[in-house]
Design an enzyme around this catalytic site. Structure first.
Site, PDB file in Angstrom:
ATOM      1  CG  ASP A  89      -1.751  -1.171   1.467  1.00 54.42           C
ATOM      2  OD1 ASP A  89      -1.320  -2.278   1.100  1.00 54.42           O
ATOM      3  OD2 ASP A  89      -2.859  -1.026   2.006  1.00 54.42           O
ATOM      4  CD  GLU A 132      -4.636  -9.880  -0.331  1.00 54.15           C
ATOM      5  OE1 GLU A 132      -5.685  -9.551   0.256  1.00 54.15           O
ATOM      6  OE2 GLU A 132      -3.504  -9.485   0.008  1.00 54.15           O
ATOM      7  CE  LYS A 142      -9.307  -8.734  -0.595  1.00 54.48           C
ATOM      8  NZ  LYS A 142      -8.418  -9.258   0.436  1.00 54.48           N
TER       9      LYS A 142
HETATM   10  O1  IFM Z   1      -2.292  -4.672   0.929  1.00 50.16           O
HETATM   11  C1  IFM Z   1      -3.656  -4.865   1.018  1.00 50.16           C
HETATM   12  C2  IFM Z   1      -4.043  -6.013   0.107  1.00 50.16           C
HETATM   13  O2  IFM Z   1      -3.757  -5.709  -1.240  1.00 50.16           O
HETATM   14  C3  IFM Z   1      -5.515  -6.300   0.231  1.00 50.16           C
HETATM   15  N1  IFM Z   1      -5.833  -6.611   1.598  1.00 50.16           N
HETATM   16  C4  IFM Z   1      -5.504  -5.534   2.523  1.00 50.16           C
HETATM   17  C5  IFM Z   1      -4.043  -5.157   2.444  1.00 50.16           C
HETATM   18  C6  IFM Z   1      -3.753  -3.961   3.369  1.00 50.16           C
HETATM   19  O3  IFM Z   1      -4.458  -2.846   2.948  1.00 50.16           O
END
Ligand code: IFM
Length: 732
Positions: free
Chosen positions: A328, A466, A560
């Site tokens: 992120d 994911e 996702k």
């Molecule tokens: O890094 C992200 C991921 O891409 C998706 N799930 C949440 C994480 C943290 O924001």
């Protein structure tokens, strides 16, 4: 195997649905008698609602990049989550590196019980980085203002005024929950008049040290017969063996010499300077304008500019994800600061650079060469992704992203190149950049395997999507790895033998691209999965795994978050309009946007292909994600990646600004419903203001810059500091 990081987040803190927006009157003046909040620059909440107080606390968080604080009117109530956090200050909690809960400086010692409260207004003044509050009861009105100083990160200030009896003297610093270490000293000596003074300090243990906090309260009587509390405080990270009491005494003397008014003046100028470098104006309505500024405000509040910046997934605004640093930060947040406040981008990279030794150990430990960055990182730079989480049914489920979500390593290298491109920082380009590129390339070179088909493969990974775990040849991962290898091969100091092998691997890696259709297969076998179009069956954004069940999404083409679409966004050199169109057409309806990272990336690419209604829909979803608590997770903190995505959608997508070589490419797409779009950035140390309208593009720079307009091959070298060009921005 089960996992879902979105679900994980949902259950990290108590979810309080109900939506902030339904109860918020975001664009009303805080205090009609004394102050008119500018609707385009403020977020205003009226009233007190225990059900959504924690969300409001997070949304109205104030921060200076180093310190982030949320304010609770009733901090001891169960509906409050008083929260102060410091950049990079992680404690060990249950054996896990977790952003430390620091002492609380902004408790207002009022005597207005909830039952007496007749009204309350809170206004986040985003222009000045300041929170203003009024609380009314039959005995009168309490007014307060507070901020975290952008010009002196770690310094905080608060002023409160009320009729006598509504405020009482109390300790300036409150211990955080779980930390009993606190002490109060006798009154301190001041050079100005005061009816009384009080100082307090506290500290909490963190990895390799402690966070020490001290504050001084100065009480005076005002001319209109009210009492006035002025509080100035300071937070610092000290070594574990530091004498905190001695520190507090010294700091108290310094704090006593600072006044709220002087600090507030500095604060206004510091924020003005930040906005001058970063503001974006959209001629598309108040609502979107306010939301855009809300996103930029939080981004500017959570990235330190000195030393290293460990930017957690919720910045400094809340506890979710334990403050861990994910991709992120590198891919979503860094581009914003690289183009508006390079010091902060450099600090993000410094965070990674200082953890290179740990990334090398991580590669070695897992059987590879070079440097492998962890999926989740905190203080040490070790992998800190939890092994399991508890789902909403109370079941403990495994999390396997640490092992499989390896694209992070190329993402860090990509971020470093972004910084170098925007800033032209030659020192960085000659020292740290080559090291980062070479070490990460070595990881990929050892990770990719030449198989019997004569191609290189990267098996057993998780791409950005994911919902599909342990897949082979993720298009995103492979393309980023190939990009990483090629960029490393360009480094002059690289070993020639190594360089040749990197180029061979980059060339031989499976891409998943079908040359005829222009479609990338998200991973090997994706096209054979059940062709479920999530857009046809559920309202999005939606956590599709929660709605349809994990096994169903895993067996289907439900995605996702932006994955192939993400790839086309981060490596625009791969695309051209046709692949973007083909892949957006295919993947967007299949995408649940179950991660907040997704909608903004789609918005940007949809703008590139002039699909403005959809682009604006997803831009609004992401810009309002926290304000409207779209995902029900704002209670755990604001979504910094989403916010960075909003900036990227506007700047890269709509305004069409990218760095190409030593030039800025400006190739805008202005929706017919927007009258204009203006963007402020810094390119190679120069401030640039770009204004796009339906008449053309104008660009003003404080010194000459090289610009490529539209799809021109030849840059225009601006001869003067002020320069205006015309080009038709809209394309069908
Ligand atoms: O890094 C992200 C991921 O891409 C998706 N799930 C949440 C994480 C943290 O924001």
């Amino acid at each position: 195997m089960l996992h879902d990081t979105t679900d994980r987040e949902l259950h990290e803190v108590t979810q309080r649905r109900g939506g902030a927006s339904s109860n918020a009157r975001r664009r009303e003046p805080m205090d009609p008698d004394s102050h008119d909040a500018d609707p385009l620059w403020s977020v205003v909440f009226d009233g007190y609602d225990p059900d959504i107080e924690q969300i409001r606390e997070r949304l109205l968080a104030i921060g200076d990049g180093t310190l982030g604080s949320s304010w609770s009117p009733y901090p001891k109530s169960t509906s409050a989550l008083p929260w102060v956090a410091m950049n990079g200050a992680y404690a060990t909690v249950d054996g896990r590196e977790t952003l430390a809960v620091c002492p609380i400086w902004n408790r207002i010692p009022h005597r207005i019980p909830q039952s007496d409260l007749t009204s309350m207004h809170r206004e986040l003044d985003m222009r000045a980085g300041m929170l203003r509050v009024t609380m009314d009861c039959a005995r009168g009105r309490l007014e307060a203002e507070m901020f975290s100083s952008q010009s002196r990160p770690g310094t905080v200030a608060l002023v409160a005024r009320a009729p006598e009896g509504l405020l009482r003297e109390d300790d300036p610093i409150a211990p955080p929950p779980a930390s009993p270490v606190i002490a109060y000293d006798p009154p301190i000596l001041l050079e100005r008049e005061a009816t009384s003074t009080r100082m307090g300090w506290a500290s909490v243990e963190i990895r390799d040290g402690c966070v020490a906090a001290a504050a001084v309260d100065v009480w005076t009587a005002t001319h209109d017969g009210r009492v006035r509390l002025e509080r100035v405080g300071r937070y610092e990270v000290l070594p574990a063996d530091a004498d905190v009491e001695e520190w507090a005494g010294r700091i108290a003397a310094e704090l006593g010499a600072l006044t709220y008014d002087e600090l507030a003046e500095e604060q206004a100028s510091a924020w003005e300077a930040r906005w001058d470098d970063a503001d974006i104006e959209v001629g598309g309505g108040e609502h979107i304008q306010q939301a855009i500024r809300f996103n930029l405000y939080h981004l500017m509040s959570c990235v330190a500019a000195d030393g290293e910046a460990a930017v957690g997934a919720r910045g400094l605004s809340g506890p979710n994800y334990a403050g861990h640093v994910f991709w992120d930060t590198d891919v979503f947040v860094l581009p914003f600061v690289a183009a508006t406040h390079p010091e902060s981008a450099r600090a993000i990279l410094e965070y990674r650079i200082r953890r290179l030794p740990e990334a090398r150990r991580n590669a070695e430990k897992t059987g590879y060469r070079g440097a492998r960055f962890p999926w989740e990182s905190a203080h040490t730079g070790e992998e800190v992704t939890p092994d399991t989480v508890v789902d909403k049914h109370g079941r403990r489920i495994p999390v396997i992203t640490a092992e499989f979500e390896q694209h992070i390593t190329a993402d860090v290298a990509w971020a470093a190149c972004q910084y170098a491109a925007w800033t032209g920082d030659t020192e960085f380009a000659e020292t740290h950049l080559p090291t980062l590129l070479i070490e990460t390339a070595r990881f990929w070179a050892s990770r990719a395997v030449l198989e019997e088909d004569g191609r290189y493969h990267i098996r057993h990974v998780i791409g950005p999507d994911e919902y599909h775990e342990d897949v082979d040849d993720s298009a995103y991962t492979n393309a980023m790895a190939a990009w990483n290898l090629r960029r490393a091969a360009e480094i002059g100091s690289a070993d020639p033998g190594e360089r040749d092998s990197w180029l061979e691997i980059a060339e031989g890696l499976v891409t998943g691209l079908d040359d005829e259709t222009g479609l990338y297969e998200q991973f090997a076998g994706f096209f054979d999965l059940e062709p479920l179009i999530i857009a046809d069956i559920l309202d999005r954004p939606v956590a599709a795994d929660a709605d349809l069940g994990y096994d169903r999404v895993k067996r289907s083409q439900v995605v996702k978050q932006a994955d192939v679409v993400m790839l086309l966004h981060v490596l625009p050199e791969l695309d051209g309009p046709e692949p973007v169109r083909a892949n957006i057409d295919f993947y967007e309806p299949r995408t649940a946007h179950g991660s907040s990272l997704s909608p903004a990336i789609h918005a940007g690419l949809l703008a590139r292909i002039a699909r403005y209604d959809e682009a604006i829909r997803w831009l609004c979803t992401s810009a309002m994600l926290d304000l409207d608590d779209v995902t029900g997770t704002a209670v755990g903190g604001v979504h910094t990646a989403t916010m960075g995505g909003v900036w990227q959608a506007l700047v890269h997508g709509f305004a069409g600004v990218r760095v190409e070589g030593d030039s800025l490419r400006v190739d805008p797409r202005l929706p017919p419903d927007w009258s204009r779009l203006s963007v402020r950035i810094r390119f190679r140390g120069k401030r640039v203001l770009l204004v796009v309208s339906h008449d053309g593009v104008s660009l003003e720079a404080e010194a000459p810059v090289s610009v490529l307009i539209g799809d021109a091959d030849d840059p225009i070298e601006t001869a003067a500091a002020e320069w205006v060009a015309k080009a038709l921005p809209s394309r069908a």
